[in-house]
Enzyme design. Structure first.
Site, PDB file in Angstrom:
ATOM      1  N   GLU A 150      -4.380   6.815  -3.451  1.00 19.53           N
ATOM      2  CA  GLU A 150      -5.459   5.438  -3.297  1.00 19.53           C
ATOM      3  C   GLU A 150      -6.299   5.499  -2.170  1.00 19.53           C
ATOM      4  OE1 GLU A 150      -2.093   2.120  -4.865  1.00 19.53           O
ATOM      5  OE2 GLU A 150      -2.179   2.509  -2.673  1.00 19.53           O
ATOM      6  N   GLY A 160       9.229   4.364  -5.584  1.00 21.35           N
ATOM      7  CA  GLY A 160       8.548   5.744  -5.397  1.00 21.35           C
ATOM      8  C   GLY A 160       8.418   5.987  -3.772  1.00 21.35           C
ATOM      9  N   ASP A 161       7.601   4.893  -3.388  1.00 16.24           N
ATOM     10  CA  ASP A 161       7.243   5.206  -1.918  1.00 16.24           C
ATOM     11  C   ASP A 161       8.523   5.366  -0.893  1.00 16.24           C
ATOM     12  OD1 ASP A 161       4.659   4.661  -2.667  1.00 16.24           O
ATOM     13  OD2 ASP A 161       4.999   2.494  -2.247  1.00 16.24           O
ATOM     14  N   GLY A 170       9.696  -7.107  -3.010  1.00 14.65           N
ATOM     15  CA  GLY A 170       8.734  -6.890  -2.147  1.00 14.65           C
ATOM     16  C   GLY A 170       8.607  -5.496  -1.774  1.00 14.65           C
ATOM     17  N   ASP A 225      17.099   6.851 -14.652  1.00 14.11           N
ATOM     18  CA  ASP A 225      17.620   8.168 -15.178  1.00 14.11           C
ATOM     19  C   ASP A 225      17.642   9.278 -13.789  1.00 14.11           C
ATOM     20  OD1 ASP A 225      18.122   7.385 -17.508  1.00 14.11           O
ATOM     21  OD2 ASP A 225      15.921   7.808 -18.173  1.00 14.11           O
ATOM     22  N   GLY A 226      17.133   8.693 -12.843  1.00 13.86           N
ATOM     23  CA  GLY A 226      17.421   9.670 -11.556  1.00 13.86           C
ATOM     24  C   GLY A 226      16.124  10.485 -11.385  1.00 13.86           C
ATOM     25  N   ASN A 252       6.076   9.965 -11.257  1.00 16.44           N
ATOM     26  CA  ASN A 252       7.059   9.406 -12.082  1.00 16.44           C
ATOM     27  C   ASN A 252       6.875  10.003 -13.137  1.00 16.44           C
ATOM     28  OD1 ASN A 252       4.860   8.026 -13.201  1.00 16.44           O
ATOM     29  ND2 ASN A 252       5.545   6.176 -11.969  1.00 16.44           N
ATOM     30  N   GLY A 285       0.895  -1.176  -0.025  1.00 16.80           N
ATOM     31  CA  GLY A 285       0.064  -0.014  -0.048  1.00 16.80           C
ATOM     32  C   GLY A 285       0.799   1.157  -0.058  1.00 16.80           C
ATOM     33  N   LYS A 286       0.586   2.269  -0.714  1.00 14.24           N
ATOM     34  CA  LYS A 286       1.607   3.312  -1.187  1.00 14.24           C
ATOM     35  C   LYS A 286       1.727   4.234   0.217  1.00 14.24           C
ATOM     36  CE  LYS A 286       0.708   3.654  -6.103  1.00 14.24           C
ATOM     37  NZ  LYS A 286       1.904   2.652  -6.389  1.00 14.24           N
TER      38      LYS A 286
HETATM   39  O1  RIB Z   1       3.908   1.523  -4.630  1.00 14.91           O
HETATM   40  C1  RIB Z   1       3.872   0.275  -4.444  1.00 14.91           C
HETATM   41  C2  RIB Z   1       2.196   0.003  -4.060  1.00 14.91           C
HETATM   42  O2  RIB Z   1       1.509   0.157  -4.709  1.00 14.91           O
HETATM   43  C3  RIB Z   1       2.131  -1.519  -3.488  1.00 14.91           C
HETATM   44  O3  RIB Z   1       2.769  -1.980  -2.113  1.00 14.91           O
HETATM   45  C4  RIB Z   1       0.647  -1.811  -3.711  1.00 14.91           C
HETATM   46  O4  RIB Z   1       0.047  -2.207  -2.744  1.00 14.91           O
HETATM   47  C5  RIB Z   1       0.468  -0.492  -4.514  1.00 14.91           C
HETATM   48  O5  RIB Z   1      -0.400   0.401  -3.338  1.00 14.91           O
END
Ligand code: RIB
Length: 308
Positions: free
Chosen positions: A143, A254-255, A290, A227-228, A187, A42-43
């Protein structure tokens, strides 16, 4: 001594169902993959766990279902040291799930079943206003319902808390949301969609950032994978290259970047230094499989030398 970062995350909590696959299927195709694993994701939760592992005090707002995944995910967040008081557990809804095929080269695509995440309301934000007002940075993604995103950003700005909007999954947003956003972190695909309304147009980072600036955000920053990162500066665009690492799985790249940026800024790093710190965090995250299992701890980041 560094000030301890105080971060609030308003966002999604999912259980990820991850399956290794030799290739991502095209429309209508069936592909035989490997065994599946369930991994906390989950983000929102990924950003919360990443910030906590980087040494921040983290409060998370979210919703879970009253099901075995919900219980597991809540316990996991608590074990990670996150303040979970503003997380509601709902009887009538299933916990959020994400289905993620990952290729041998670490690429993925994600389909989310939001479940309880869509029950996070502006009322939850109003109830937790006291937890937001003393934060350094508030992080939010897409989300959860958009009215909740707006309530979170509005509450944060009311108390002069820095707001970071990670617009994922991307969709058209109102002018008000952009104006409440201090830093937007799409992104390239998300950036093109927001800046031009279309992902088929090949825009340069400069064009995407200019487009995002026109929408009224405080500062636009574009994550560009290998590419940074490109970001808006007072007199143009700044670039930070990616660190060279062996990519295993890009889920939560990204998270982890967003968490690194939030923690860096809360610790009073300059903007370019906070971006460099965040680039290191995400470089380490992609070297492991993961979402949350891949998120690095502070010590790992401090000891890591970024080779360009
Ligand atoms: O950014 C990755 C996440 O996107 C995953 O962990 C997935 O749950 C979605 O929310």
């Amino acid at each position: 001594m560094k000030p301890k970062a105080n971060i609030v995350v308003v966002g999604s909590i999912n259980m990820d169902m991850v399956i290794q696959t030799p290739k991502l299927p095209v429309i209508g195709e069936t592909v035989l993959g490997g065994n599946y694993t369930t991994v906390p994701g989950g983000k929102g939760a990924n950003q919360a766990v990443a910030a906590s592992r980087l040494g921040a005090h983290v409060v998370m707002f979210g919703c879970l279902g009253q099901d075995p995944f919900g219980r597991q995910l809540l316990e996991h967040l608590q074990m990670e040291g996150i303040v979970t008081d503003p997380i509601s557990v709902l009887e009538e809804y299933p916990s959020g799930m994400a289905f993620i095929p990952v290729t041998d080269t670490g690429d993925n695509c994600i389909v989310v079943s939001p479940g309880a995440n869509m029950q996070l309301t502006p009322a939850h934000i109003a109830q937790g206003e006291d937890l937001i007002k003393n934060a350094d940075v508030l992080m939010v993604q897409l989300e959860i319902p958009i009215e909740t995103v707006k309530a979170a950003l509005t509450t944060a700005k009311k108390h002069n808390v820095v707001t970071i909007l990670n617009p994922a999954p991307a969709k058209a947003l109102s002018a008000e949301i952009y104006e409440l956003t201090d830093i937007i972190t799409p992104n390239e695909t998300e950036g093109m969609l927001l800046a031009a309304g279309d992902v088929r147009q090949a825009l340069s980072p400069e064009q995407i950032i200019a487009g995002l600036q026109r929408l009224g955000v405080g500062k636009a920053l574009l994550t560009r994978g290998g590419d940074g990162v490109a970001y808006q500066t007072e007199d143009g665009i700044g670039f930070v290259p990616a660190c060279k690492v062996e990519v295993v799985d890009t889920t939560a790249a990204g998270d982890s970047f967003n968490a690194g940026l939030a923690v860096g800024l809360a610790e009073k790093l300059s903007f370019p230094d906070a971006v460099r710190f965040a680039v290191k965090v995400s470089a380490l995250a992609v070297t492991k499989p993961g979402a949350q299992p891949s998120l690095p701890f502070r010590k790992d980041v401090d000891e890591f030398t970024c080779i360009l």
